[in-house]
Design a protein around this motif. Structure first.
Motif, PDB file in Angstrom:
ATOM      1  N   LEU A  79       0.835  -1.209   0.000  1.00  0.00           N
ATOM      2  CA  LEU A  79       0.000   0.000   0.000  1.00  0.00           C
ATOM      3  C   LEU A  79       0.867   1.255   0.000  1.00  0.00           C
ATOM      4  N   LEU A  80       1.923   1.258   0.807  1.00  0.00           N
ATOM      5  CA  LEU A  80       2.820   2.417   0.863  1.00  0.00           C
ATOM      6  C   LEU A  80       3.528   2.641  -0.470  1.00  0.00           C
ATOM      7  N   CYS A  81       3.933   1.569  -1.111  1.00  0.00           N
ATOM      8  CA  CYS A  81       4.605   1.708  -2.415  1.00  0.00           C
ATOM      9  C   CYS A  81       3.675   2.332  -3.448  1.00  0.00           C
ATOM     10  N   ILE A  82       2.435   1.856  -3.507  1.00  0.00           N
ATOM     11  CA  ILE A  82       1.472   2.371  -4.488  1.00  0.00           C
ATOM     12  C   ILE A  82       1.193   3.848  -4.245  1.00  0.00           C
ATOM     13  N   ILE A  83       0.899   4.217  -3.004  1.00  0.00           N
ATOM     14  CA  ILE A  83       0.586   5.620  -2.699  1.00  0.00           C
ATOM     15  C   ILE A  83       1.808   6.500  -2.903  1.00  0.00           C
ATOM     16  N   ASN A  84       2.961   6.017  -2.418  1.00  0.00           N
ATOM     17  CA  ASN A  84       4.192   6.807  -2.549  1.00  0.00           C
ATOM     18  C   ASN A  84       4.542   7.099  -4.002  1.00  0.00           C
ATOM     19  N   ALA A  85       4.261   6.150  -4.892  1.00  0.00           N
ATOM     20  CA  ALA A  85       4.583   6.352  -6.302  1.00  0.00           C
ATOM     21  C   ALA A  85       3.834   7.552  -6.862  1.00  0.00           C
ATOM     22  N   PHE A  86       2.536   7.634  -6.548  1.00  0.00           N
ATOM     23  CA  PHE A  86       1.730   8.758  -7.037  1.00  0.00           C
ATOM     24  C   PHE A  86       2.125  10.070  -6.351  1.00  0.00           C
ATOM     25  N   VAL A  87       2.361  10.011  -5.052  1.00  0.00           N
ATOM     26  CA  VAL A  87       2.761  11.210  -4.309  1.00  0.00           C
ATOM     27  C   VAL A  87       4.098  11.728  -4.817  1.00  0.00           C
ATOM     28  N   SER A  93       6.954  16.444 -10.161  1.00  0.00           N
ATOM     29  CA  SER A  93       6.477  17.108 -11.376  1.00  0.00           C
ATOM     30  C   SER A  93       6.123  18.562 -11.138  1.00  0.00           C
ATOM     31  N   TYR A  94       5.542  18.863  -9.980  1.00  0.00           N
ATOM     32  CA  TYR A  94       5.051  20.225  -9.725  1.00  0.00           C
ATOM     33  C   TYR A  94       5.771  20.920  -8.572  1.00  0.00           C
ATOM     34  N   ASN A  95       6.773  20.212  -7.998  1.00  0.00           N
ATOM     35  CA  ASN A  95       7.596  20.786  -6.929  1.00  0.00           C
ATOM     36  C   ASN A  95       6.719  21.338  -5.811  1.00  0.00           C
ATOM     37  N   THR A  96       5.790  20.527  -5.342  1.00  0.00           N
ATOM     38  CA  THR A  96       4.875  20.986  -4.299  1.00  0.00           C
ATOM     39  C   THR A  96       4.858  19.985  -3.153  1.00  0.00           C
ATOM     40  N   PRO A  97       4.815  20.448  -1.915  1.00  0.00           N
ATOM     41  CA  PRO A  97       4.749  19.543  -0.765  1.00  0.00           C
ATOM     42  C   PRO A  97       3.324  19.027  -0.554  1.00  0.00           C
ATOM     43  N   ILE A  98       3.168  18.095   0.362  1.00  0.00           N
ATOM     44  CA  ILE A  98       1.860  17.508   0.659  1.00  0.00           C
ATOM     45  C   ILE A  98       1.494  17.827   2.098  1.00  0.00           C
ATOM     46  N   ASP A  99       0.411  18.601   2.274  1.00  0.00           N
ATOM     47  CA  ASP A  99      -0.110  18.880   3.614  1.00  0.00           C
ATOM     48  C   ASP A  99      -1.616  18.664   3.592  1.00  0.00           C
ATOM     49  N   LYS A 100      -2.292  19.029   4.681  1.00  0.00           N
ATOM     50  CA  LYS A 100      -3.735  18.760   4.755  1.00  0.00           C
ATOM     51  C   LYS A 100      -4.513  19.553   3.708  1.00  0.00           C
ATOM     52  N   VAL A 101      -4.022  20.734   3.346  1.00  0.00           N
ATOM     53  CA  VAL A 101      -4.705  21.532   2.331  1.00  0.00           C
ATOM     54  C   VAL A 101      -4.620  20.837   0.975  1.00  0.00           C
ATOM     55  N   MET A 102      -3.430  20.325   0.654  1.00  0.00           N
ATOM     56  CA  MET A 102      -3.278  19.603  -0.603  1.00  0.00           C
ATOM     57  C   MET A 102      -4.149  18.356  -0.622  1.00  0.00           C
ATOM     58  N   LEU A 103      -4.225  17.665   0.508  1.00  0.00           N
ATOM     59  CA  LEU A 103      -5.063  16.469   0.572  1.00  0.00           C
ATOM     60  C   LEU A 103      -6.540  16.831   0.416  1.00  0.00           C
ATOM     61  N   LEU A 104      -6.960  17.947   1.000  1.00  0.00           N
ATOM     62  CA  LEU A 104      -8.341  18.405   0.814  1.00  0.00           C
ATOM     63  C   LEU A 104      -8.630  18.657  -0.662  1.00  0.00           C
ATOM     64  N   ASN A 105      -7.660  19.241  -1.359  1.00  0.00           N
ATOM     65  CA  ASN A 105      -7.823  19.462  -2.801  1.00  0.00           C
ATOM     66  C   ASN A 105      -8.020  18.140  -3.532  1.00  0.00           C
ATOM     67  N   TYR A 189       7.480  17.315   3.074  1.00  0.00           N
ATOM     68  CA  TYR A 189       8.296  16.802   1.975  1.00  0.00           C
ATOM     69  C   TYR A 189       8.738  15.360   2.205  1.00  0.00           C
ATOM     70  N   LEU A 190       8.479  14.824   3.384  1.00  0.00           N
ATOM     71  CA  LEU A 190       8.936  13.482   3.749  1.00  0.00           C
ATOM     72  C   LEU A 190       7.798  12.471   3.580  1.00  0.00           C
ATOM     73  N   SER A 191       7.928  11.585   2.607  1.00  0.00           N
ATOM     74  CA  SER A 191       6.911  10.546   2.371  1.00  0.00           C
ATOM     75  C   SER A 191       7.322   9.249   3.075  1.00  0.00           C
ATOM     76  N   PRO A 192       6.366   8.562   3.734  1.00  0.00           N
ATOM     77  CA  PRO A 192       4.921   8.784   3.771  1.00  0.00           C
ATOM     78  C   PRO A 192       4.436   9.623   4.950  1.00  0.00           C
ATOM     79  N   VAL A 193       5.366  10.233   5.687  1.00  0.00           N
ATOM     80  CA  VAL A 193       4.958  11.029   6.851  1.00  0.00           C
ATOM     81  C   VAL A 193       3.988  12.133   6.449  1.00  0.00           C
ATOM     82  N   ASN A 194       4.250  12.769   5.279  1.00  0.00           N
ATOM     83  CA  ASN A 194       3.443  13.912   4.868  1.00  0.00           C
ATOM     84  C   ASN A 194       1.970  13.550   4.668  1.00  0.00           C
TER      85      ASN A 194
END
Length: 534
Positions: A79-87, A93-105, A189-194
């Motif tokens: 599961l972590l490999c699959i999600i991490n690949a997309f993240v 590609s877009y040089n953007t971090p992942i936070d709760k706002v990005m997840l809401l989007n 910026y740290l996957s999968p922590v983000n």
């Protein structure tokens, strides 16, 4: 051959401890280049980056040791490999971090936005960083000993990792203190922590969905202050991803707002306006909130009275017309119209039967038009080809593969089309001005990055986001007859427009113009108030 590929015969045999260590190392090196780059941006020192990466590895070792056992190791790691690949694809590609706002989007994204993001490059990331490691995990035999033995080994790894990480951080205490005080966004910026942290934050927000409805203006009532017997007709255009830097009304060298020239004498442009968020999920509900950026709580829009609720209960007919991905709970209690039945519709569809609809209502009316505007990454899909002013253009969702010229050209074409759209609304309102006092407010929800410093799109954490994502265009169109009826001095407004403004002004300005009396109204935030005669 296929039988051999999918047989249960293992290719690799590892103990539980060795699997945890190997998988922790894989997590670090396969998916965390953005984290390493972030560390380097904080302090360009090889030793600092090495220590930071080592601490991340030790954190993964602790986590896998706690979470993985003979029942959970394979399913969780796959599961972590699959999600991490997309993240990882999205972050690179877009040089953007992942936070709760990005997840809401992500949660609020519709199927058409997902289609915009799909590409062969994403498929390659999924195959090589998601599917391939998952298959290798499937072909790995993980051997566990008895509970006592595994428990002792786990305890040693957890304690050893924690102690070593503590030594590293305490050894450079001043640096550690600086990082935790001033660079808290580093975890994004740290996957999968983000995305795990973001998921927990969003889940916590969602638990509040049964919150009692909060009324912010129980005393709201209509005060008919205007000096004629006409009804009011206000249009609020919610722009999408328009950045102030590319509006010629604000000094941009290209005539991106040329279609508005015939209405220029009645337009007040606010060149120094700041958004209250860098994503639609945050900025859109904040725009309609009474609380402003500092006091607005993400998620509260689900259970809190907003600008539209107050207008509606005070006697205005409120209508929301949608050409984007939804109103983010702003229109939950008002009439909604959505005319688009395909992936992409040009914004002019929002004017479908506009005059007929207004005349049928025959009352004070407040209309919100939520446009597609300059939504990326498929900018080229959001304007008619015949309106294109600049070429060559970027014709792919993979923005990093386009030249700077192509990207700017296609984005400027979206702004030019927005100007055409706004001009057509003003034309429609002028036709209705014999019967209504008309006005238009336009403000974008947030801005956009177009490759500056390698960053694309938007939704960066607000405190560290580039100004391009926060500086947005805002304008008021108020023809003379309406200005006279409202007792507003347009020349005064144009002089005041040079001062800093923000989304915080919208709630109070809309209520003030509409003549809504309530204690929550703040005259100091009403852009019309200081220029009203008498």
């Amino acid at each position: 051959m296929l039988k051999g590929l999918f047989s249960k015969t293992p290719w690799i045999k590892l103990s539980g401890t060795k699997f945890n260590l190997a998988f922790s190392a894989f997590l670090l090196f396969a998916y965390n280049l953005p984290f390493a780059k972030k560390l380097w941006s904080i302090e360009p020192s090889a030793l600092f980056v090495l220590c930071g990466m080592l601490c991340a590895f030790l954190l993964f070792c602790i986590s896998t040791t706690i979470l993985f056992n003979k029942y959970t190791a394979k399913p969780l790691s796959v599961l972590l490999c699959i999600i991490n690949a997309f993240v990882f694809y999205f972050m690179v590609s877009y040089n953007t971090p992942i936070d709760k706002v990005m997840l809401l989007n992500v949660i609020q994204t519709d199927v058409y936005e997902v289609q915009d993001l799909l590409s062969f490059r994403m498929l390659a990331y999924f195959l090589f960083l998601g599917l391939l490691p998952s298959y290798l995990i499937f072909k790995t035999q993980i051997n566990y000993k008895n509970f006592k033995s595994e428990f002792i080994k786990a305890l040693k790894i957890i304690l050893g990792s924690a102690i070593l990480c503590g030594i590293i951080m305490l050894g450079g205490y001043q640096t550690t203190d600086n990082v935790f005080r001033n660079h808290r966004n580093m975890k994004y910026y740290l996957s999968p922590v983000n995305y795990i942290s973001a998921s927990l934050s969003v889940a916590k927000m969602r638990r509040k969905s049964n919150h009692p409805f909060v009324v912010v203006a129980p005393d709201a009532e209509l005060n008919k202050y205007w000096k004629n017997n006409k009804k009011n007709l206000f249009v609020f255009v919610v722009g999408e991803t328009a950045r102030a830097a590319n509006f010629s009304l604000g000094g941009y060298e290209r005539p991106t707002n040329a279609p508005l020239n015939k209405h220029l004498s009645d337009i007040v442009y606010y060149a120094d306006t700041t958004a209250c968020g860098t994503s639609t999920a945050v900025a859109l509900p904040c725009m309609f909130s009474a609380y402003g950026r500092k006091d607005f709580k993400i998620g509260s829009e689900e259970y809190t009275e907003n600008m539209l609720d107050i207008l509606s209960k005070s006697g205005y007919k409120v209508l929301w017309r949608e050409n984007n991905t939804g109103c983010k709970n702003n229109c939950d209690r008002v009439e909604i119209e959505d005319f688009c039945t395909k992936k992409t519709c040009f914004d002019e569809i929002l004017l479908t039967n506009f005059a007929e609809k207004i005349k049928k209502n025959d009352e004070n009316t407040f209309v919100v038009l939520h446009q597609t505007g300059s939504h990326g990454p498929a900018y080229f899909e959001h304007y008619p080809k015949e309106t294109e002013q600049w070429s060559p253009i970027c014709t792919t969702e993979n923005l990093s593969s386009c030249s700077k010229e192509e990207l700017i050209n296609v984005y400027d074409n979206t702004v030019y089309y927005t100007s055409i759209f706004l001009s057509k609304i003003m034309d429609e309102l002028n036709k209705l001005s014999d019967e209504y006092n008309v006005a238009l407010i336009y403000a974008s929800d947030h801005g956009e990055s177009l490759g500056e410093k390698g960053i694309f799109l938007h939704a960066q954490p607000y405190d560290t986001a580039p100004d391009y994502q926060k500086d947005i265009p805002m304008l008021i169109w108020l023809p003379n007859d309406s200005a006279n009826a409202f007792g507003i001095d347009i020349s005064c407004m144009k002089k005041a427009a040079n001062a800093p403004h923000s989304h915080d002004n919208l709630f109070h300005s809309a209520l003030g113009l509409a003549g809504i009396k309530t204690d929550i109204y703040n005259k100091n935030l009403d852009i019309f108030a200081s220029c009203k005669k008498n």
